[in-house]
Write an enzyme that holds these catalytic residues in place. Structure first.
Site, PDB file in Angstrom:
ATOM      1  N   GLN A 281      -8.534 -15.643  27.554  1.00  0.00           N
ATOM      2  CA  GLN A 281      -7.553 -15.281  27.979  1.00  0.00           C
ATOM      3  C   GLN A 281      -7.878 -14.150  29.194  1.00  0.00           C
ATOM      4  OE1 GLN A 281      -4.626 -16.079  27.436  1.00  0.00           O
ATOM      5  NE2 GLN A 281      -3.947 -14.569  28.889  1.00  0.00           N
TER       6      GLN A 281
ATOM      7  N   LYS B  94       2.250 -19.358  23.816  1.00  0.00           N
ATOM      8  CA  LYS B  94       1.196 -20.684  23.685  1.00  0.00           C
ATOM      9  C   LYS B  94       1.338 -21.131  22.582  1.00  0.00           C
ATOM     10  CE  LYS B  94      -1.225 -19.206  27.796  1.00  0.00           C
ATOM     11  NZ  LYS B  94      -2.772 -18.693  28.520  1.00  0.00           N
TER      12      LYS B  94
ATOM     13  N   GLY C 239      11.697 -19.482  35.376  1.00  0.00           N
ATOM     14  CA  GLY C 239      12.369 -20.826  35.241  1.00  0.00           C
ATOM     15  C   GLY C 239      11.107 -21.776  35.626  1.00  0.00           C
TER      16      GLY C 239
END
Length: 935
Positions: free
Chosen positions: A100, A56, A273
């Site tokens: 988080q 991130k 992906g």
């Protein structure tokens, strides 16, 4: 059937990131210095969390988002984590943040409580109950959507499938993916079925889906044969299963049996992906969206202000009755309405607040609004209503013309409040409210000035005493004490050494001569110009003897008290531009001369740092409001004779940024235009660098009659008959003063609008005459004003004239060059502004001019201390006196504030109480705590 098309999350997310990068660039072009901010709050040190966070952070950096990683130890408690969440909520540089998960703490922490503590407008993860509720209700434009479902939707759209009318099946009901995915598809008009671990005949339910989103956390749970042919399959799973062919002995699979499913689906996401890269991209997108919303909400000049409607009454009630009839808005709400951030505002109760200088730093790249100064003709002792006109004008511009507008006014001294004048906050239906707060302690700025001023006074006399009673060595040893056997100079002492040309930092290396020069200021008591102050009218403190206690060993001297607002520190506050600038100005204040004729400053006394500490809150402007709900800065109140008589530069600068380029800031200059306006231009504007767009010149029929030869006007006595009956000849004769003040204003290259403040005894013929003559003699316009009786509505014509004048050509210029001699600068003001033939420097003034020039103060601007009741030095001379020579009795220096003030006649700096002061009428209701009798 052909194999499914691959929905490549890496490719789509890369395209999204490129788009976001361009959006950030455009934002920064539109708002220089602005950067979207993302914060990630982590508890503990889990390897998987560290990996996700690094991804991130890298994505944010590539896009141009300023990302901050806050990592708390595993020992953190819930309360400690919540403190950080609250801090991030209040940090305007952070437009979105995430916590988080999971929280890796050895202490029990309620994750729900932590998540729900996030401000919904910064919940870019979309996980708070508020965000979930808005999503469930379909408020998609008013909430953040969890990043994974949001990314899934983007991939579905990438497949080119029409969502509306399709049957969507979501397998999984977690708060992070399944449940919000259901809502998101539903509000995109799909028919949605949610399946979970208790769903019967799961395979048959899955087979109904034209769109299938799977988020179960079970490896390859959904089989290929379950999938409806041609369905779009979105696999959110990330699972690790054993695989001996891999170097690490395992491989990543999704929640769908990919190899089987791709033979039946039309489109499918790979694992990895597919969805993974989209989750990060959506976090970045939400952060950019949040930053855009922030800019939209806090865009300079975009106000969402609500105005108060006045309930006008005839006859007009007392000022205090009007003030109490209007309930002020909560000051925190007003601050938000005008674009101030929470962390830029310090609340002092419900009706007043201080605004931090950080607001100016945030808005420094924004264009300023229009700058208007309100001044007046040479007044009667009753005053002509400049303050009331200032407030009426801003109410008209704001509440009636819907322009962003700020009033910036001086804070009144408490002395007159309890003396003879009473309070000052405008009047009638044009007031600053609450009047009690405005006229009493407000936020304590004047008390801070009193404390700082008297600390300097105490330091002066203490230093004289100690130098008279100690040897050089003893004095030095006390000034630089030994601590644990070591002597060390303080920072302020090192600066003094530098000014003396002594380039040493070790106290033990100074020679006897250097010790003498450093330790002894050698103040000449006869040259002390610094007086003690008090914010109370007390005539018996005008001249006192100090040092009469036996402990002072006979070291007495004659001194005096001034009213607090006469302190140079008040002038410093009004002219400063920043904390650093204030620190320097306070240090430069000259309090006396040495016996060798050298100036002694507060920096020499070693007190300037302490003064800055005492003044650190006073430098923040005070936010209040008018009766009609427009914002007002009340900040600084220097004398208009021995000082420049204007509110603070800082308040004006913040206000000019807040109103935006189409808005207006209206400030007031004390006394008539020959004094307050001249100082506003030549001192305040010179230091601020700001250029005014319009001068509003307040005039009254009664003042013109006085200047035309009318009887003497005395405060506290009824007006003579000439002022209550029509007399056009008297008005026309007295117009000479207004003509001269119009000329004075135009001398600076600024358009002039004359505001004729109407009184009930004025006739239409008199008012029309004043307006006509004003236009004929150079005023841009002249209008009648009834704002005292009608509030903003009564100043509507004035506001419209000011709007037009602000668009007119102007060529602002100062009156004199600072490089001219002191005498020449005084002469220019006297001849051009007052109409004097010449000036006469009396011996004391001549001597001071030479001393100040020698000491390096000759290039300071001039602040004339002259009667405000006449253009000349004689208060009895009305109209436009001619043929006079202006006598300059003395010249004094306010070096820290940054001006010299020549004395024309005698100036009283400590008012006295009358036979019957206002305090006879003042009391407090012990039950309601309401202040009575203040006005």
């Amino acid at each position: 059937m052909a194999p499914a098309g691959i929905l490549n999350g890496k490719l789509v997310s890369a395209q999204i990131r490129d788009r976001l990068k361009n959006q950030v660039t455009r934002m920064q072009e539109q708002v220089p210095g602005f950067t979207p901010g993302l914060a990630i709050l982590q508890v503990g040190d889990r390897d998987d969390s560290n990996l996700y966070i690094n991804v991130k952070l890298k994505a944010a950096e590539e896009i141009g988002i300023k990302a901050t990683h806050i990592k708390l130890p595993r020992t953190s408690t819930e309360s400690e984590v919540l403190k950080y969440v609250i801090s991030l909520n209040e940090d305007a540089s952070v437009h979105g943040f995430i916590v988080q998960l999971p929280l890796d703490s050895e202490n029990s922490i309620n994750t729900e409580a932590v998540i729900n503590a996030i401000a919904p407008e910064k919940d870019v993860d979309g996980l708070t109950s508020v965000s979930a509720g808005k999503l469930a209700r379909g408020d998609l434009n008013d909430c953040f959507i969890p990043c994974t479902p949001k990314g899934c939707l983007e991939l579905i759209k990438e497949a080119g499938v029409q969502i509306a009318g399709r049957h969507a099946v979501v397998v999984g009901r977690s708060k992070i993916v399944g449940a919000p995915m259901h809502d998101l598809l539903l509000w995109n008009n799909a028919t949605v079925t949610t399946c979970h671990s208790k769903t019967a005949n799961l395979d048959k339910e899955v087979n109904k889906g034209d769109i299938l989103v799977v988020a179960t956390g079970q490896p390859e749970m959904v089989k290929g044969e379950w999938i409806k042919p041609g369905a779009v399959v979105i696999d959110c799973g990330i699972n690790y299963v054993p695989d001996d062919t891999k170097p690490n002995g395992r491989k990543v699979v999704g929640d769908v049996a990919y190899d089987e499913a791709k033979e039946r689906a039309s489109f499918i996401t790979p694992v990895p992906g597919g969805v993974g890269p989209m989750t990060v991209a959506m976090l970045m997108q939400s952060t950019v969206e949040s930053a855009q919303r922030f800019l939209q909400k806090f865009k300079p000049g975009k106000w969402t202000i609500q105005y108060n409607k006045l309930n006008l009454k005839t006859p007009v009630p007392s000022d205090i009755a009007i003030s109490r009839s209007c309930k002020p808005k909560l000051i925190g709400n007003l601050a938000r309405e005008i674009g101030l951030l929470t962390e830029e505002v310090e609340l002092y109760g419900e009706t007043k607040a201080k605004v931090l200088l950080s607001a100016l730093d945030r808005l420094k790249h924004q264009p300023d609004g229009k700058y208007v100064v309100v001044t007046g003709i040479t007044p009667t002792p009753l005053g002509e209503g400049k303050s009331t006109t200032t407030i009426g004008l801003v109410q008209a511009l704001g509440a009636h013309l819907r322009q962003n507008v700020f009033a910036c006014v001086r804070q009144p001294s408490q002395g007159p409040t309890f003396g003879i004048k009473g309070g000052a906050a405008g009047g009638g239906y044009s007031q600053v409210i609450p009047m009690e707060e405005f006229n009493l302690h407000l936020t304590g700025d004047i008390h801070a000035i009193t404390a700082a001023n008297n600390l300097v006074a105490a330091a002066i006399d203490a230093r004289i005493f100690h130098e008279l009673t100690q040897t050089d060595k003893a004095l030095f040893n006390r000034l630089v004490p030994s601590v644990n056997g070591i002597r060390k100079f303080s920072d302020i002492q090192i600066r003094r050494l530098r000014r003396l040309g002594i380039e040493k930092t070790d106290p033990t290396t100074l020679t006897d001569d250097e010790i003498n020069r450093f330790a002894r200021l050698d103040i000449d008591p006869e040259t002390i110009t610094w007086q003690r102050v008090l914010d109370t009218n007390d005539r018996f403190l005008r001249k006192i003897t100090i040092g009469q206690s036996p402990t002072e060993k006979g070291h007495t001297r004659t001194a005096q008290f001034d009213i607090s607002v006469a302190s140079e520190i008040m002038a410093v506050l009004a002219l400063t531009s920043s904390l650093e600038d204030m620190r320097e100005r306070l240090g430069r204040m000259v309090v006396a001369s040495s016996k060798k004729g050298e100036p002694i400053s507060c920096e020499d006394l070693g007190v300037s740092g302490a003064l800055t500490v005492l003044m650190k809150d006073a430098i923040k402007p005070n936010l209040m409001q008018t009766l009609e709900g427009t914002p007002v800065f009340v900040h600084a109140g220097p004398f208009a004779n021995i000082a420049h008589g204007n509110s603070s530069i800082i308040a004006d600068r913040i206000a000019l940024k807040l109103v935006g380029p189409e808005g207006f800031v209206v400030t007031e200059a004390g006394f008539g235009a020959d004094i307050g306006m001249e100082k506003f231009f030549n001192i305040k504007c010179r230091y601020s660098g700001l250029q005014p767009h319009v001068v509003v010149l307040v005039a009254t029929v009664r003042a013109l009659k006085m200047h035309g030869g009318g009887p003497t006007v005395t405060a506290g006595l009824p007006l003579p008959k000439a002022y209550t009956e029509e007399d056009l000849d008297l008005v026309e004769k007295g117009f000479s003063n207004l003509r001269k003040q119009i000329e004075n204003a135009r001398m600076f290259g600024v358009p002039v609008v004359v505001a004729v403040n109407v009184f009930k005894t004025d006739t239409d013929a008199e008012l029309d005459l004043v307006s006509r003559l004003s236009r004929e003699h150079g005023a841009f316009d002249a209008v009648k004003c009834t704002h005292w009786a009608e509030g903003g509505q009564g100043a509507l014509a004035l506001a419209q004239a000011v709007q037009r004048a602000s668009q007119a050509p102007s060529s602002f210029q100062l009156l004199y060059d600072l490089k001219l001699s002191i005498e020449d600068k005084i002469r220019i003001i006297a001849q051009r502004i007052y109409g004097a033939d010449d000036i006469e420097l009396l011996p004391e003034a001549q001597n001071k001019a030479e001393i100040y020039t020698k000491q390096g103060f000759g290039n300071l601007p001039i602040c004339m201390a002259k009667t405000h009741l006449s253009l000349s030095h004689n208060p009895e001379q009305k109209g436009v006196p001619t043929g006079f020579v202006l006598p300059i009795r003395d010249i004094r220096a306010s070096v820290g504030a940054g001006f010299l003030y020549p004395l024309v006649g005698t100036m009283s700096t400590m008012p006295g109480l009358p036979t019957r002061p206002c305090f006879y009428d003042i009391d407090l209701d012990p039950e309601t705590e309401q202040v009575n009798g203040l006005f």
